[in-house]
Design a protein around this motif. Sequence first.
Motif: not given
Length: 241
Positions: A47-48, A50-67, A129-135
């Motif tokens: 998830c982390a 995937a979140s770093m592949l997108f330029p905006t927080p909205e897409l990063s958060a959505a990528a985490c949920v999808a993964v 920081y989304i990557p740390a939070a999701i892990i």
Amino acid sequence: MKGFFRSLAAIFQFFTIMPLGRNIEFDEYTRRFYLIPLVGYFVGCLCAFASMLFPTPELSAAACVAVFMVIYGFNHFDGLLDLGDGLMAHGSREKRIKALTDQNIGAGGVAAGILVILLTYSGLLSVSYIPAAIIAAEVTAKYSQVLFLTFGKPIREGIFSYTHSYAKKWFPFASLVICLPILLLPITPAGFAAIAVALIISFSGLFILSNRLFGGINGDVTGASNEITRLFVIIALAVVC
């Protein structure tokens, strides 16, 4: 050592859709289910990334949920939907258990699923920081499942009761040691304290509620605990960090 790796592969086969070759006996999973947080590290890191592949927080958060939804094969989410139906059912304990274990999904399940997904997505948008939070959230969520499998009283015979029969008192402590590397994540001390509080609240709240309404725990409740604990941890980090 061979048994350890067989158990680890069995746990990944049970919890994820990852193609790992021939199916390993279910007993290999039950004997060492304290290893479950390792799945949290794996899914959290995916998830982390995937979140770093997108330029905006909205897409990063959505990528985490999808993964995490896809990698888990929607199994934990299915448990959440069943729990929602059980919680919203009226009448006796038997009726609540029937709603909990029914194959059909009602309004309570749909509402529970929508609320948890929306709040999880919103929480990820609010963390520093989304990557740390999701892990951290995935590992903690998996630890909550170890607690349920160890301390939960089975409602009836099934996969949960069979797994619970293999539980040892030291499993939660071994599992906690496995979780300790999350302390290396770029999260403040206040954030780690918030994670601990979120785990305690989510586990104890769901544990007490399930025992009161259903008379025990089953696989649906354990699966739902993953979704609920993840949400609580993310919200806690969003508030504190």
